[in-house]
Design a protein around this motif. Structure first.
Motif, PDB file in Angstrom:
ATOM      1  N   GLU A   3      46.371  41.933  46.731  1.00  0.00           N
ATOM      2  CA  GLU A   3      46.292  41.307  45.419  1.00  0.00           C
ATOM      3  C   GLU A   3      47.483  40.391  45.179  1.00  0.00           C
ATOM      4  O   GLU A   3      47.328  39.270  44.669  1.00  0.00           O
ATOM      5  N   ASN A   4      48.683  40.833  45.531  1.00  0.00           N
ATOM      6  CA  ASN A   4      49.881  40.025  45.330  1.00  0.00           C
ATOM      7  C   ASN A   4      49.879  38.765  46.176  1.00  0.00           C
ATOM      8  O   ASN A   4      50.339  37.704  45.727  1.00  0.00           O
ATOM      9  N   ASN A   5      49.369  38.860  47.400  1.00  0.00           N
ATOM     10  CA  ASN A   5      49.449  37.737  48.323  1.00  0.00           C
ATOM     11  C   ASN A   5      48.228  36.819  48.283  1.00  0.00           C
ATOM     12  O   ASN A   5      48.361  35.604  48.408  1.00  0.00           O
ATOM     13  N   TYR A   6      47.057  37.393  48.109  1.00  0.00           N
ATOM     14  CA  TYR A   6      45.827  36.608  48.187  1.00  0.00           C
ATOM     15  C   TYR A   6      45.162  36.391  46.828  1.00  0.00           C
ATOM     16  O   TYR A   6      44.517  35.363  46.602  1.00  0.00           O
ATOM     17  N   GLY A   7      45.338  37.363  45.931  1.00  0.00           N
ATOM     18  CA  GLY A   7      44.674  37.309  44.640  1.00  0.00           C
ATOM     19  C   GLY A   7      44.876  36.014  43.863  1.00  0.00           C
ATOM     20  O   GLY A   7      43.908  35.459  43.317  1.00  0.00           O
ATOM     21  N   PRO A   8      46.117  35.467  43.805  1.00  0.00           N
ATOM     22  CA  PRO A   8      46.329  34.261  43.007  1.00  0.00           C
ATOM     23  C   PRO A   8      45.582  33.021  43.502  1.00  0.00           C
ATOM     24  O   PRO A   8      45.433  32.057  42.753  1.00  0.00           O
ATOM     25  N   TYR A   9      45.111  33.041  44.746  1.00  0.00           N
ATOM     26  CA  TYR A   9      44.518  31.838  45.329  1.00  0.00           C
ATOM     27  C   TYR A   9      43.009  31.932  45.541  1.00  0.00           C
ATOM     28  O   TYR A   9      42.382  30.956  45.972  1.00  0.00           O
ATOM     29  N   LEU A  10      42.421  33.083  45.247  1.00  0.00           N
ATOM     30  CA  LEU A  10      40.991  33.249  45.491  1.00  0.00           C
ATOM     31  C   LEU A  10      40.172  32.396  44.527  1.00  0.00           C
ATOM     32  O   LEU A  10      40.548  32.204  43.370  1.00  0.00           O
ATOM     33  N   PRO A  11      39.034  31.871  44.989  1.00  0.00           N
ATOM     34  CA  PRO A  11      38.179  31.067  44.113  1.00  0.00           C
ATOM     35  C   PRO A  11      37.668  31.880  42.932  1.00  0.00           C
ATOM     36  O   PRO A  11      37.473  33.100  43.031  1.00  0.00           O
ATOM     37  N   GLN A  12      37.448  31.199  41.804  1.00  0.00           N
ATOM     38  CA  GLN A  12      36.886  31.860  40.631  1.00  0.00           C
ATOM     39  C   GLN A  12      35.425  32.231  40.851  1.00  0.00           C
ATOM     40  O   GLN A  12      34.939  33.220  40.306  1.00  0.00           O
ATOM     41  N   ASP A  13      34.736  31.427  41.647  1.00  0.00           N
ATOM     42  CA  ASP A  13      33.311  31.641  41.893  1.00  0.00           C
ATOM     43  C   ASP A  13      33.107  32.836  42.810  1.00  0.00           C
ATOM     44  O   ASP A  13      33.439  32.787  43.996  1.00  0.00           O
ATOM     45  N   ARG A  14      32.535  33.915  42.276  1.00  0.00           N
ATOM     46  CA  ARG A  14      32.325  35.118  43.074  1.00  0.00           C
ATOM     47  C   ARG A  14      31.176  34.954  44.074  1.00  0.00           C
ATOM     48  O   ARG A  14      30.972  35.813  44.927  1.00  0.00           O
ATOM     49  N   ASP A  15      30.443  33.861  43.973  1.00  0.00           N
ATOM     50  CA  ASP A  15      29.355  33.586  44.918  1.00  0.00           C
ATOM     51  C   ASP A  15      29.788  32.634  46.036  1.00  0.00           C
ATOM     52  O   ASP A  15      28.949  32.188  46.824  1.00  0.00           O
ATOM     53  N   CYS A  16      31.072  32.322  46.088  1.00  0.00           N
ATOM     54  CA  CYS A  16      31.546  31.423  47.140  1.00  0.00           C
ATOM     55  C   CYS A  16      31.310  32.046  48.508  1.00  0.00           C
ATOM     56  O   CYS A  16      31.292  33.268  48.654  1.00  0.00           O
ATOM     57  N   ARG A  17      31.132  31.212  49.503  1.00  0.00           N
ATOM     58  CA  ARG A  17      30.905  31.683  50.866  1.00  0.00           C
ATOM     59  C   ARG A  17      32.251  31.873  51.548  1.00  0.00           C
ATOM     60  O   ARG A  17      32.978  30.905  51.779  1.00  0.00           O
ATOM     61  N   ALA A  18      32.575  33.132  51.866  1.00  0.00           N
ATOM     62  CA  ALA A  18      33.899  33.463  52.394  1.00  0.00           C
ATOM     63  C   ALA A  18      33.789  34.034  53.798  1.00  0.00           C
ATOM     64  O   ALA A  18      32.919  34.860  54.086  1.00  0.00           O
ATOM     65  N   LEU A  19      34.696  33.603  54.662  1.00  0.00           N
ATOM     66  CA  LEU A  19      34.741  34.057  56.051  1.00  0.00           C
ATOM     67  C   LEU A  19      36.111  34.634  56.342  1.00  0.00           C
ATOM     68  O   LEU A  19      37.142  34.004  56.075  1.00  0.00           O
ATOM     69  N   ASP A  20      36.131  35.837  56.915  1.00  0.00           N
ATOM     70  CA  ASP A  20      37.374  36.463  57.368  1.00  0.00           C
ATOM     71  C   ASP A  20      37.382  36.428  58.891  1.00  0.00           C
ATOM     72  O   ASP A  20      36.606  37.120  59.552  1.00  0.00           O
ATOM     73  N   ILE A  21      38.252  35.593  59.455  1.00  0.00           N
ATOM     74  CA  ILE A  21      38.364  35.461  60.909  1.00  0.00           C
ATOM     75  C   ILE A  21      39.274  36.571  61.425  1.00  0.00           C
ATOM     76  O   ILE A  21      40.387  36.756  60.942  1.00  0.00           O
ATOM     77  N   GLY A  22      38.810  37.298  62.447  1.00  0.00           N
ATOM     78  CA  GLY A  22      39.590  38.415  62.962  1.00  0.00           C
ATOM     79  C   GLY A  22      39.645  39.528  61.939  1.00  0.00           C
ATOM     80  O   GLY A  22      40.716  40.075  61.644  1.00  0.00           O
ATOM     81  N   CYS A  23      38.484  39.897  61.418  1.00  0.00           N
ATOM     82  CA  CYS A  23      38.414  40.825  60.276  1.00  0.00           C
ATOM     83  C   CYS A  23      38.792  42.250  60.627  1.00  0.00           C
ATOM     84  O   CYS A  23      39.060  43.054  59.735  1.00  0.00           O
ATOM     85  N   GLY A  24      38.794  42.620  61.908  1.00  0.00           N
ATOM     86  CA  GLY A  24      39.175  43.970  62.299  1.00  0.00           C
ATOM     87  C   GLY A  24      38.292  45.017  61.653  1.00  0.00           C
ATOM     88  O   GLY A  24      37.063  44.905  61.654  1.00  0.00           O
ATOM     89  N   SER A  25      38.913  46.007  61.034  1.00  0.00           N
ATOM     90  CA  SER A  25      38.168  47.106  60.425  1.00  0.00           C
ATOM     91  C   SER A  25      37.695  46.796  59.010  1.00  0.00           C
ATOM     92  O   SER A  25      37.222  47.690  58.308  1.00  0.00           O
ATOM     93  N   GLY A  26      37.847  45.562  58.585  1.00  0.00           N
ATOM     94  CA  GLY A  26      37.250  45.141  57.319  1.00  0.00           C
ATOM     95  C   GLY A  26      38.061  45.399  56.074  1.00  0.00           C
ATOM     96  O   GLY A  26      37.515  45.396  54.967  1.00  0.00           O
ATOM     97  N   ARG A  27      39.371  45.577  56.192  1.00  0.00           N
ATOM     98  CA  ARG A  27      40.190  45.863  55.011  1.00  0.00           C
ATOM     99  C   ARG A  27      40.185  44.702  54.024  1.00  0.00           C
ATOM    100  O   ARG A  27      40.089  44.911  52.813  1.00  0.00           O
ATOM    101  N   MET A  28      40.288  43.483  54.531  1.00  0.00           N
ATOM    102  CA  MET A  28      40.254  42.320  53.640  1.00  0.00           C
ATOM    103  C   MET A  28      38.887  42.176  52.982  1.00  0.00           C
ATOM    104  O   MET A  28      38.773  41.869  51.786  1.00  0.00           O
ATOM    105  N   LEU A  29      37.824  42.404  53.745  1.00  0.00           N
ATOM    106  CA  LEU A  29      36.477  42.314  53.191  1.00  0.00           C
ATOM    107  C   LEU A  29      36.263  43.377  52.117  1.00  0.00           C
ATOM    108  O   LEU A  29      35.615  43.112  51.093  1.00  0.00           O
TER     109      LEU A  29
END
Length: 213
Positions: A3-29
């Motif tokens: 939240e501290n590192n990524y939260g301020p920059y996330l798009p407002q649109d919750r329907d945006c198409r988001a890709l996590d490269i090297g997602c590993g075990s899915g913590r970011m997802l």
């Protein structure tokens, strides 16, 4: 920490198409899912780590064998791409091409948030040595240069915030501040007054950039 590192920059649109490269075990997802984002996709070349993902994010996951081919097959498909602890696995001679492919996978106006360990730290060599897959180290200057060379408009380059236990925060903050002063002095003594001396001495560097649109 997310939240501290990524939260301020996330798009407002919750329907945006988001890709996590090297997602590993899915913590970011899982974090994005909890924030209300639903149009998610995570890719990784290691099927073993994908199998560790929590059940509620597994439908977002995809095993790939070739990142370059995946990106070429998905040009202009994503509004947001996250590359956390990924870029330093690209060999130096391939890094710019991979970044251009990532840029091309963004829609015009789409955003990438990238995080790498900080090559300016005195222990950066150890970080690189402990993982045989790491190919390239980045400072704040070289990370910015890579993104700009790929045609991206860089909005933010800053140190990532570490999560610390509540009781540790004041002690850690004081010790870290003193150590940063010492590190800056070492750079000054070895390199003199140089505009390229690092200003960011956090453990990791976070960069936010957009594809022109």
């Amino acid at each position: 920490m997310f939240e501290n590192n990524y939260g301020p920059y996330l798009p407002q649109d919750r329907d945006c198409r988001a890709l996590d490269i090297g997602c590993g075990s899915g913590r970011m997802l899982a974090y994005l899912h909890e924030k209300g984002y639903r149009n998610l996709r995570g890719i990784d070349v290691d099927p073993n780590v994908l199998a560790l993902a929590p059940a509620h994010v597994r439908s977002y996951l995809q095993h790939i064998s070739d990142l370059s081919q995946f990106l070429r097959d998905n040009k202009a498909q994503f509004d947001l791409i996250i590359a956390k602890d990924v870029l330093y696995y690209f060999p130096r001679h391939e890094a710019l091409q991979r970044m251009r492919e990532i840029s091309d996978a963004l829609c015009p106006g789409g955003m990438i948030i990238a995080e790498v360990f900080n090559a300016a730290l005195l222990t950066a060599g150890y970080t690189a040595a402990k993982d045989v897959g790491i190919q390239t180290m980045y400072s704040e200057q070289s990370l910015r240069s890579l993104l700009e060379a790929a045609g991206l408009d860089v909005a933010v380059v800053r140190g990532a915030v570490l999560g610390q236990g509540r009781w540790r925060r004041p002690f850690y903050a004081l010790a870290a501040s003193l150590w940063r002063m010492v590190t800056k002095l070492i750079y000054l003594l070895e390199r003199g007054v140089d505009s390229q001396n690092p200003k960011i001495l956090a453990k990791s560097i976070l960069a936010v950039a957009r594809r022109p649109g």
